[in-house]
Design a protein around this motif. Structure first.
Motif, PDB file in Angstrom:
ATOM      1  N   VAL A  20      28.990  66.110 100.334  1.00 34.95           N
ATOM      2  CA  VAL A  20      30.417  66.108 100.679  1.00 34.95           C
ATOM      3  C   VAL A  20      30.593  66.423 102.164  1.00 34.95           C
ATOM      4  CG1 VAL A  20      32.653  67.170 100.220  1.00 34.95           C
ATOM      5  CG2 VAL A  20      31.058  66.767  98.319  1.00 34.95           C
ATOM      6  N   LEU A  21      29.881  67.445 102.651  1.00 33.60           N
ATOM      7  CA  LEU A  21      29.990  67.852 104.070  1.00 33.60           C
ATOM      8  C   LEU A  21      29.358  66.825 105.008  1.00 33.60           C
ATOM      9  CD1 LEU A  21      29.173  71.672 104.072  1.00 33.60           C
ATOM     10  CD2 LEU A  21      31.302  70.503 103.528  1.00 33.60           C
ATOM     11  N   GLU A  22      28.408  66.056 104.478  1.00 32.71           N
ATOM     12  CA  GLU A  22      27.788  65.012 105.309  1.00 32.71           C
ATOM     13  C   GLU A  22      28.756  63.847 105.487  1.00 32.71           C
ATOM     14  OE1 GLU A  22      24.285  64.068 103.061  1.00 32.71           O
ATOM     15  OE2 GLU A  22      23.374  66.026 103.462  1.00 32.71           O
ATOM     16  N   ARG A  23      29.338  63.420 104.365  1.00 30.08           N
ATOM     17  CA  ARG A  23      30.137  62.197 104.398  1.00 30.08           C
ATOM     18  C   ARG A  23      31.556  62.431 104.925  1.00 30.08           C
ATOM     19  NH1 ARG A  23      29.115  59.596  98.672  1.00 30.08           N
ATOM     20  NH2 ARG A  23      30.757  58.187  99.405  1.00 30.08           N
ATOM     21  N   ASN A  24      32.099  63.633 104.768  1.00 32.64           N
ATOM     22  CA  ASN A  24      33.471  63.854 105.253  1.00 32.64           C
ATOM     23  C   ASN A  24      33.508  64.247 106.735  1.00 32.64           C
ATOM     24  OD1 ASN A  24      32.910  66.592 105.439  1.00 32.64           O
ATOM     25  ND2 ASN A  24      34.192  67.217 103.719  1.00 32.64           N
ATOM     26  N   GLY A  25      32.352  64.316 107.391  1.00 37.03           N
ATOM     27  CA  GLY A  25      32.321  64.581 108.826  1.00 37.03           C
ATOM     28  C   GLY A  25      32.229  66.050 109.200  1.00 37.03           C
TER      29      GLY A  25
ATOM     30  N   THR B 103      35.769  62.420  94.235  1.00 35.16           N
ATOM     31  CA  THR B 103      36.099  62.137  92.833  1.00 35.16           C
ATOM     32  C   THR B 103      37.220  61.100  92.727  1.00 35.16           C
ATOM     33  OG1 THR B 103      37.834  63.813  92.499  1.00 35.16           O
ATOM     34  CG2 THR B 103      35.552  64.551  92.251  1.00 35.16           C
ATOM     35  N   CYS B 104      37.848  60.744  93.875  1.00 35.57           N
ATOM     36  CA  CYS B 104      38.961  59.790  93.865  1.00 35.57           C
ATOM     37  C   CYS B 104      38.550  58.415  94.378  1.00 35.57           C
ATOM     38  CB  CYS B 104      40.124  60.326  94.704  1.00 35.57           C
ATOM     39  SG  CYS B 104      40.865  61.811  94.000  1.00 35.57           S
ATOM     40  N   SER B 105      37.254  58.183  94.497  1.00 35.61           N
ATOM     41  CA  SER B 105      36.772  56.858  94.928  1.00 35.61           C
ATOM     42  C   SER B 105      37.369  55.770  94.049  1.00 35.61           C
ATOM     43  CB  SER B 105      35.243  56.783  94.804  1.00 35.61           C
ATOM     44  OG  SER B 105      34.643  57.555  95.789  1.00 35.61           O
ATOM     45  N   GLY B 106      37.611  54.603  94.660  1.00 37.61           N
ATOM     46  CA  GLY B 106      38.153  53.488  93.888  1.00 37.61           C
ATOM     47  C   GLY B 106      39.631  53.310  94.165  1.00 37.61           C
TER      48      GLY B 106
ATOM     49  N   PHE C 118      39.442  59.897 104.833  1.00 37.26           N
ATOM     50  CA  PHE C 118      38.722  60.071 103.566  1.00 37.26           C
ATOM     51  C   PHE C 118      38.536  58.741 102.837  1.00 37.26           C
ATOM     52  CE2 PHE C 118      40.289  64.426 104.285  1.00 37.26           C
ATOM     53  CZ  PHE C 118      39.057  65.050 104.342  1.00 37.26           C
ATOM     54  N   ARG C 119      39.404  57.782 103.132  1.00 37.18           N
ATOM     55  CA  ARG C 119      39.216  56.435 102.595  1.00 37.18           C
ATOM     56  C   ARG C 119      37.875  55.894 103.073  1.00 37.18           C
ATOM     57  NH1 ARG C 119      40.900  51.149 105.124  1.00 37.18           N
ATOM     58  NH2 ARG C 119      39.874  49.664 103.737  1.00 37.18           N
ATOM     59  N   THR C 120      37.664  56.035 104.376  1.00 34.18           N
ATOM     60  CA  THR C 120      36.434  55.536 104.978  1.00 34.18           C
ATOM     61  C   THR C 120      35.222  56.276 104.423  1.00 34.18           C
ATOM     62  OG1 THR C 120      37.785  55.284 106.957  1.00 34.18           O
ATOM     63  CG2 THR C 120      35.406  54.992 107.225  1.00 34.18           C
ATOM     64  N   ALA C 121      35.368  57.587 104.281  1.00 36.02           N
ATOM     65  CA  ALA C 121      34.229  58.397 103.836  1.00 36.02           C
ATOM     66  C   ALA C 121      33.880  58.149 102.374  1.00 36.02           C
ATOM     67  CB  ALA C 121      34.539  59.880 104.063  1.00 36.02           C
ATOM     68  N   PHE C 122      34.889  57.937 101.526  1.00 33.56           N
ATOM     69  CA  PHE C 122      34.631  57.936 100.083  1.00 33.56           C
ATOM     70  C   PHE C 122      35.179  56.704  99.359  1.00 33.56           C
ATOM     71  CE2 PHE C 122      34.761  62.497 101.337  1.00 33.56           C
ATOM     72  CZ  PHE C 122      33.414  62.764 101.117  1.00 33.56           C
ATOM     73  N   GLY C 123      35.625  55.680 100.120  1.00 33.74           N
ATOM     74  CA  GLY C 123      36.052  54.438  99.459  1.00 33.74           C
ATOM     75  C   GLY C 123      37.249  54.622  98.560  1.00 33.74           C
TER      76      GLY C 123
ATOM     77  N   GLU D  61      40.994  53.494  97.759  1.00 31.16           N
ATOM     78  CA  GLU D  61      41.935  52.416  98.064  1.00 31.16           C
ATOM     79  C   GLU D  61      43.289  52.699  97.417  1.00 31.16           C
ATOM     80  OE1 GLU D  61      40.908  50.178 100.180  1.00 31.16           O
ATOM     81  OE2 GLU D  61      38.857  50.964 100.107  1.00 31.16           O
ATOM     82  N   SER D  62      44.349  52.315  98.085  1.00 31.59           N
ATOM     83  CA  SER D  62      45.685  52.477  97.499  1.00 31.59           C
ATOM     84  C   SER D  62      45.901  51.390  96.449  1.00 31.59           C
ATOM     85  CB  SER D  62      46.761  52.397  98.582  1.00 31.59           C
ATOM     86  OG  SER D  62      46.864  51.065  99.032  1.00 31.59           O
ATOM     87  N   ALA D  63      47.005  51.510  95.691  1.00 30.08           N
ATOM     88  CA  ALA D  63      47.295  50.555  94.617  1.00 30.08           C
ATOM     89  C   ALA D  63      47.409  49.138  95.165  1.00 30.08           C
ATOM     90  CB  ALA D  63      48.580  50.958  93.903  1.00 30.08           C
ATOM     91  N   SER D  64      47.920  49.027  96.392  1.00 33.90           N
ATOM     92  CA  SER D  64      48.111  47.705  96.991  1.00 33.90           C
ATOM     93  C   SER D  64      46.797  47.111  97.498  1.00 33.90           C
ATOM     94  CB  SER D  64      49.100  47.817  98.153  1.00 33.90           C
ATOM     95  OG  SER D  64      48.553  48.667  99.154  1.00 33.90           O
ATOM     96  N   GLY D  65      45.723  47.913  97.444  1.00 33.75           N
ATOM     97  CA  GLY D  65      44.433  47.422  97.909  1.00 33.75           C
ATOM     98  C   GLY D  65      44.145  47.776  99.355  1.00 33.75           C
ATOM     99  N   ASP D  66      45.141  48.345 100.048  1.00 36.07           N
ATOM    100  CA  ASP D  66      44.881  48.843 101.400  1.00 36.07           C
ATOM    101  C   ASP D  66      44.113  50.157 101.294  1.00 36.07           C
ATOM    102  OD1 ASP D  66      46.352  46.751 102.370  1.00 36.07           O
ATOM    103  OD2 ASP D  66      48.227  47.898 102.435  1.00 36.07           O
ATOM    104  N   GLY D  67      43.542  50.546 102.410  1.00 31.01           N
ATOM    105  CA  GLY D  67      42.862  51.835 102.432  1.00 31.01           C
ATOM    106  C   GLY D  67      43.880  52.943 102.238  1.00 31.01           C
ATOM    107  N   ALA D  68      43.530  53.940 101.394  1.00 30.86           N
ATOM    108  CA  ALA D  68      44.448  55.046 101.162  1.00 30.86           C
ATOM    109  C   ALA D  68      44.485  55.977 102.367  1.00 30.86           C
ATOM    110  CB  ALA D  68      44.006  55.819  99.930  1.00 30.86           C
ATOM    111  N   HIS D  69      45.664  56.521 102.621  1.00 27.99           N
ATOM    112  CA  HIS D  69      45.811  57.605 103.583  1.00 27.99           C
ATOM    113  C   HIS D  69      45.991  58.905 102.781  1.00 27.99           C
ATOM    114  CE1 HIS D  69      46.735  55.434 107.565  1.00 27.99           C
ATOM    115  NE2 HIS D  69      46.102  54.609 106.764  1.00 27.99           N
ATOM    116  N   THR D  70      45.611  60.004 103.396  1.00 28.67           N
ATOM    117  CA  THR D  70      45.717  61.279 102.665  1.00 28.67           C
ATOM    118  C   THR D  70      46.345  62.353 103.544  1.00 28.67           C
ATOM    119  OG1 THR D  70      43.498  62.022 103.311  1.00 28.67           O
ATOM    120  CG2 THR D  70      43.643  60.745 101.288  1.00 28.67           C
ATOM    121  N   ALA D  71      46.888  63.352 102.868  1.00 28.96           N
ATOM    122  CA  ALA D  71      47.444  64.517 103.554  1.00 28.96           C
ATOM    123  C   ALA D  71      47.189  65.733 102.690  1.00 28.96           C
ATOM    124  CB  ALA D  71      48.950  64.342 103.778  1.00 28.96           C
ATOM    125  N   CYS D  72      47.001  66.875 103.331  1.00 30.32           N
ATOM    126  CA  CYS D  72      46.908  68.120 102.569  1.00 30.32           C
ATOM    127  C   CYS D  72      47.651  69.225 103.296  1.00 30.32           C
ATOM    128  CB  CYS D  72      45.460  68.518 102.309  1.00 30.32           C
ATOM    129  SG  CYS D  72      44.627  69.255 103.705  1.00 30.32           S
TER     130      CYS D  72
END
Lengths: 298, 298
Positions: free
Chosen positions: B63-68, B125-128, B247-252, B254-265
């Motif tokens: 997780v720490l490797e792939r999320n940067g 865990t949210c890949s896809g 995180f889209r780039t790191a873990f693949g 995708e949003s419902a529309s098929g675009d890359g998902a954006h995230t916020a926390c």
């Protein structure tokens, strides 16, 4: 526990696979059972006027050195390594990352380790002379033991809830035995088919087998065991331990009378106890027999 | 926070020194405030129908490797080292122990690391593909960041409570901004003199300064800051982050529309937020102004 049970836990979302066997996310429903069980034990101990403490998952490394954990359970322990080598180390880490090589082996040891029992950091804080009647604690915290595998009842990272007594030998033994009985009552009240056995710690290696043999001969440790399925080997979900003066010697804890203090702890694995009614009844606590929710969520 | 405040926390028993700066036991009273604040945030988010998850302190290293994280925050991370070398390694450990030498440097790296933000294990865990409208989570967990020191608001091991959104860009930004406002309201309601600032993550090194500069220019991160004493530098007790499609780039994802998902926390440091009213009001929550206990323990 069987693979079917694990599969059900994952399919229902009670547990979430996070990519390494033995590490799981927990759902709101799982946590609701956790809180219910924590509350049940807290209420059962109201007469004890114990000091309630929460400890972190990361503790000083010296605790594991002085309490004998490194000697007796090296195979279970985890220590914390750090990357404090500045820009130079960082460049090396990046090169390893890029080639998919093991970057973590470049990290260096620290004075930090993972707690492997919630009460571990308590004993050094009790150095010196105890008050009359000793001291009682109710402890919670997250723990780590390296026992990799698929069985959800053997998580790498899990929580413990413990009741601890430090004081005169007869009080320490009484504490262990009273809480063993209370735990049996609490767990039976959740409709669990449990057993109680004389047990030993999983001491490491050849010397460890001698330690285990002595521990059994002196009946220092009891476990409450439970099997998720009739064919499973029963596994401890709670243990009740009389330590003699082990922690006195390690951390200089004296009783009020000036003798070395004896200690006892009764603990349960929060996730293991939570899994037990989930396997005995249903994966949905809302369908559990009516006597059980009323105990967990009064 | 001043040494006086720390001394008061230790003298009152709210925090217990366990032998390494930055690691503390927490008292029942401290935990009661923690639960109050956790409950307040949980209630404030009831309209969100978020999936509530709890993650362990130990997470997969990948997780720490792939999320940067290894690239951007090597100085803060902790990895887990193990002693899996059997009887031979054990004999070496015992020899080091006996001579007071560093035994932990004999341990070997593992595929495990310490979580440094409660939401870290969530993203893989949210890949896809996400459902329409994205997904919302309310996350809690224990974290580790290596920032040693005496300030109780900078613990090595601490808990986080976070609200996370994964989905379309405009929803991710809206989530961040709505929760920033809610946190401001919640914290003001506890009588805290807080401020809100555009902020940057403490990215490591030269490249890190560039990343921070971009992050500030794009106003991706806001912090709610608080000073325990008038002379103290205000410190973040909460942060609100728009990650773009990191995180889209790191873990693949995708949003419902098929675009890359954006995230916020949006997250807060549970212990930092707990310490804030303890420094603003009194160390005994029973003496806090009447509006505050009624919010925390309705």
């Amino acid at each position: 526990m069987t693979n079917d049970f694990r599969a059900g836990l994952l399919a229902s979302g009670l547990l979430i696979d996070i990519g390494v066997d033995g590490l799981y996310g927990r759902s709101a429903t799982f946590q609701r059972v956790v809180r219910g069980i924590d509350g049940l034990v807290n209420s059962a101990g109201a007469d004890q006027h114990a000091a309630v403490l929460h400890f972190p998952a990361v503790i000083p490394r010296f605790v594991l050195e002085r309490n004998g954990y490194v000697r007796s359970f090296p195979d279970l322990l985890g220590s914390v390594s750090l990357s404090q080598g500045g820009e130079e180390l960082h460049a090396k880490l990046l090169a390893r990352l890029e080639h998919g090589d093991d970057w973590a082996e470049l990290l260096t040891s620290s004075d930090l380790a993972l707690s492997s029992a919630a009460c571990q950091p308590l004993y050094p804080t009790c150095s010196g002379r105890l008050p009359d009647g000793g001291r009682r604690f109710e402890i919670s915290g997250e723990c780590f033991r390296y026992e990799p595998g698929l069985d959800p009842a053997r998580m790498l990272a899990f929580r413990q809830h413990e009741l601890v007594h430090l004081g005169d030998p007869y009080r320490a033994v009484a504490h262990r035995d009273v809480w063993l009985e209370r735990f049996v009552d609490l767990l039976s009240g959740l409709g669990l088919a449990i057993g109680t056995v004389i047990a030993t710690d999983p001491f490491f290696g050849r010397t460890g087998r001698m330690l285990a043999s002595n521990q059994r001969a002196e009946t220092l440790k009891y476990e409450i065991v439970f099997a998720a399925e009739p064919d499973d080997e029963p596994k401890a979900i709670s243990s009740s331990n009389y330590h003699l003066d082990h922690f006195r010697t390690a951390f200089g804890i004296e009783s009020a009378s000036g003798d070395g203090a004896h200690t006892a702890c009764n603990g349960f694995g929060v996730e293991r106890v939570t899994l037990a009614p989930l396997s005995t009844h249903e994966l949905d606590p809302d369908t559990w027999p009516p006597g059980i929710p009323s105990r967990l969520w009064p």
